[in-house]
Write a protein that holds these residues in place. Structure first.
Motif, PDB file in Angstrom:
ATOM      1  N   ASP A 120      53.446  37.014  33.830  1.00 64.11           N
ATOM      2  CA  ASP A 120      52.999  37.342  35.188  1.00 64.11           C
ATOM      3  C   ASP A 120      52.505  38.782  35.328  1.00 64.11           C
ATOM      4  O   ASP A 120      51.346  39.027  35.652  1.00 64.11           O
ATOM      5  CB  ASP A 120      54.151  37.081  36.178  1.00 64.11           C
ATOM      6  CG  ASP A 120      53.724  37.283  37.611  1.00 64.11           C
ATOM      7  OD1 ASP A 120      53.230  36.332  38.221  1.00 64.11           O
ATOM      8  OD2 ASP A 120      53.883  38.413  38.120  1.00 64.11           O
TER       9      ASP A 120
ATOM     10  N   HIS B 242      46.454  35.417  39.205  1.00 65.37           N
ATOM     11  CA  HIS B 242      47.519  35.233  40.184  1.00 65.37           C
ATOM     12  C   HIS B 242      47.071  34.442  41.407  1.00 65.37           C
ATOM     13  O   HIS B 242      47.672  34.536  42.484  1.00 65.37           O
ATOM     14  CB  HIS B 242      48.070  36.593  40.626  1.00 65.37           C
ATOM     15  CG  HIS B 242      48.898  37.269  39.586  1.00 65.37           C
ATOM     16  ND1 HIS B 242      48.346  37.941  38.513  1.00 65.37           N
ATOM     17  CD2 HIS B 242      50.246  37.384  39.437  1.00 65.37           C
ATOM     18  CE1 HIS B 242      49.313  38.445  37.760  1.00 65.37           C
ATOM     19  NE2 HIS B 242      50.478  38.115  38.294  1.00 65.37           N
TER      20      HIS B 242
ATOM     21  N   GLY C  17      44.503  37.345  43.804  1.00 63.40           N
ATOM     22  CA  GLY C  17      45.921  37.080  43.961  1.00 63.40           C
ATOM     23  C   GLY C  17      46.810  38.259  43.643  1.00 63.40           C
ATOM     24  O   GLY C  17      47.988  38.276  44.020  1.00 63.40           O
ATOM     25  N   SER C  18      46.290  39.260  42.942  1.00 67.71           N
ATOM     26  CA  SER C  18      47.070  40.466  42.655  1.00 67.71           C
ATOM     27  C   SER C  18      46.152  41.673  42.734  1.00 67.71           C
ATOM     28  O   SER C  18      44.948  41.560  42.505  1.00 67.71           O
ATOM     29  CB  SER C  18      47.713  40.404  41.263  1.00 67.71           C
ATOM     30  OG  SER C  18      46.725  40.449  40.249  1.00 67.71           O
TER      31      SER C  18
ATOM     32  N   LYS D 261      49.384  32.539  43.918  1.00 70.41           N
ATOM     33  CA  LYS D 261      50.084  33.232  45.008  1.00 70.41           C
ATOM     34  C   LYS D 261      49.337  33.075  46.329  1.00 70.41           C
ATOM     35  O   LYS D 261      49.919  33.256  47.398  1.00 70.41           O
ATOM     36  CB  LYS D 261      50.251  34.711  44.666  1.00 70.41           C
ATOM     37  CG  LYS D 261      51.176  34.963  43.482  1.00 70.41           C
ATOM     38  CD  LYS D 261      51.321  36.451  43.193  1.00 70.41           C
ATOM     39  CE  LYS D 261      52.274  36.682  42.035  1.00 70.41           C
ATOM     40  NZ  LYS D 261      52.443  38.123  41.707  1.00 70.41           N
ATOM     41  N   LYS D 262      48.039  32.770  46.229  1.00 73.70           N
ATOM     42  CA  LYS D 262      47.216  32.531  47.418  1.00 73.70           C
ATOM     43  C   LYS D 262      46.944  31.032  47.592  1.00 73.70           C
ATOM     44  O   LYS D 262      46.063  30.643  48.351  1.00 73.70           O
ATOM     45  CB  LYS D 262      45.878  33.266  47.283  1.00 73.70           C
ATOM     46  CG  LYS D 262      45.984  34.772  47.090  1.00 73.70           C
ATOM     47  CD  LYS D 262      46.256  35.488  48.391  1.00 73.70           C
ATOM     48  CE  LYS D 262      46.159  36.992  48.202  1.00 73.70           C
ATOM     49  NZ  LYS D 262      46.393  37.734  49.457  1.00 73.70           N
TER      50      LYS D 262
END
Length: 420
Positions: free
Chosen positions: A341, A320, A129-130, A323-324
């Motif tokens: 975050d 993260h 996600g990151s 976010k996906k």
């Protein structure tokens, strides 16, 4: 009178055991034993409900299929009194995992069912996600240099008894704020005096100072805590009463998060253990499960001399993921501390994986709702060296099919093959 009470107790226990035995059992699987599919291919979940080996003919079975434990893609109810085939079909549309959840007569868990089967959809294409922070390693090397400059380690090594196979030592070193970092070391009694070195961090929980062993190797097990918990006084429970340690300090920034000192403490212990004359100087393997699997990834990224990595259902991966539109890996950090975050990227084992070049094996449980399979794959897909992943299609986080085979055999074979 005592005999009567005893007889009543036995009868009640027998009735309770019989009730447990009469609970229905759901068996579920995909139409492919390996449970891995391409995008666009139909996935069929097939299940049966039995009690004492006989098909259950009454009751309502409800099933739901989600995408990575988030979006519900399909729901269906089955009246077991009908002759309807117990199966559902769905098509995966993006990389990830389809998770089948089920409930019997509106109940889940001990009285019914929950996560029972899953299918991987092109998991090799899952992306974290990151992205890793560009200064990830430099940041931790800098913080560790600060620890070395400000706090001399003053290592204390004490004999801690022995087992039939190993001598044991308790190791303590200084840390920030007047605290300590601790580890248990086991060194084989037999051999030529030079051994491969296995380093570990335990899974989450109060393990005290473990003295875990591995045949023919010296093993160092490092705690994440800066204190010793008194089991008799329940100090571990008291410490976590208001907030679990793996969330503590995150609301106060990157250097106050609980794992900040844990990671630096691991680096300090690694520096010490490499000076031991018993180490063969060439084999250094990071091994761990769950929390320990996440730390194995972190150690393998930060320690240049690491020669191999074995991580079983690693935690601390893909913070993260939301976010996906996926459930993050344990401890689902940002769901508890959303303001963490950006700093959480420096504690994401999937980000550390991007810097690992040594041979690695990871194990993933498809129905693991703690260290979710997508989070494990987010880490696996970031690994840069020779790698292999072992699938447990019907394995969860310590439950499910072939638990011991899943946890032990692949890791042992990998470790043995990577000792030179």
């Amino acid at each position: 009178m005592k005999k009567s009470i005893f007889a009543i107790a036995l009868t009640m226990s027998a009735l309770a055991l019989a009730a447990v035995e009469r609970l229905p059992v759901l068996s579920a699987q995909t139409d492919r034993p390996e449970a891995v599919y391409r995008i666009g291919e139909p996935v069929t979940f097939i299940f049966s409900v039995q009690r004492d080996g006989t098909a259950v003919k009454e009751g309502i079975l409800e099933v739901a299929v989600s995408q990575d434990s988030r979006e519900i893609l399909l729901k269906k109810s089955f009246d077991l009194a009908s002759q309807t085939p117990l199966q559902v079909e769905i098509t995966g549309k993006k990389p990830g995992f389809l998770l089948l959840n089920a409930a019997f007569n509106g109940k889940t868990g001990a009285q019914g069912f929950n996560s029972v089967a899953a299918a991987g959809i092109e998991p090799e294409k899952i992306q974290a996600g990151s992205a890793p922070p560009p200064d990830l390693l430099d940041y931790w090397y800098g913080e560790y240099e600060k620890l070395k400059q400000e706090v001399p380690p003053e290592f204390e090594v004490e004999p801690a008894g022995e087992s039939p196979f190993c001598k044991r030592y308790r190791i303590t070193a200084n840390h920030f704020g007047g605290t300590k970092i601790r580890a248990g070391l086991a060194i084989p009694k037999k051999g030529n005096g030079k051994y491969p070195l296995i380093v570990s961090v335990p899974p989450a929980g109060n393990w005290g100072i473990p003295f875990w062993e591995y045949p023919g190797a010296m093993r160092l097990t490092i705690t994440v805590f800066d204190r010793i918990f008194d089991k008799d006084k329940n100090t571990y429970e008291a410490f976590n009463k208001d907030l679990w340690y793996f969330y503590k300090g995150a609301d106060r920034g990157r250097e106050n998060y609980y794992y900040y000192k844990s990671i630096l403490g691991v680096l300090r212990m690694l520096d010490y253990i490499k000076t031991r004359p018993e180490w063969d100087g060439k084999n250094l393997i990071a091994v761990g499960r769950s929390q320990g699997g996440g730390f194995a990834l972190i150690m393998a990224a930060l320690e240049p001399k690491m020669t191999a990595l074995a991580a079983d259902v690693p935690a601390l991966c893909d913070h993260h993921a939301e976010k996906k539109e996926r459930r993050a890996g344990w401890p689902q950090l940002l769901s508890k501390v959303p303001g963490f975050d950006e700093p959480s990227r420096y504690y994401d084992a999937a980000n550390f994986a991007a810097y690992i070049k040594c041979p690695a094996i990871l194990c993933v449980g498809f129905i693991d709702t703690m260290c979710t399979p997508s989070s494990v794959y987010a880490a696996y897909n970031n690994l840069q060296g020779e790698k292999k992943i072992y699938h447990g299609p019907l394995t969860g986080h310590g439950w499910g099919e072939k638990k011991m085979e899943f946890q032990l055999l692949p890791l042992k074979e990998f470790i043995q093959s990577n000792i030179r």
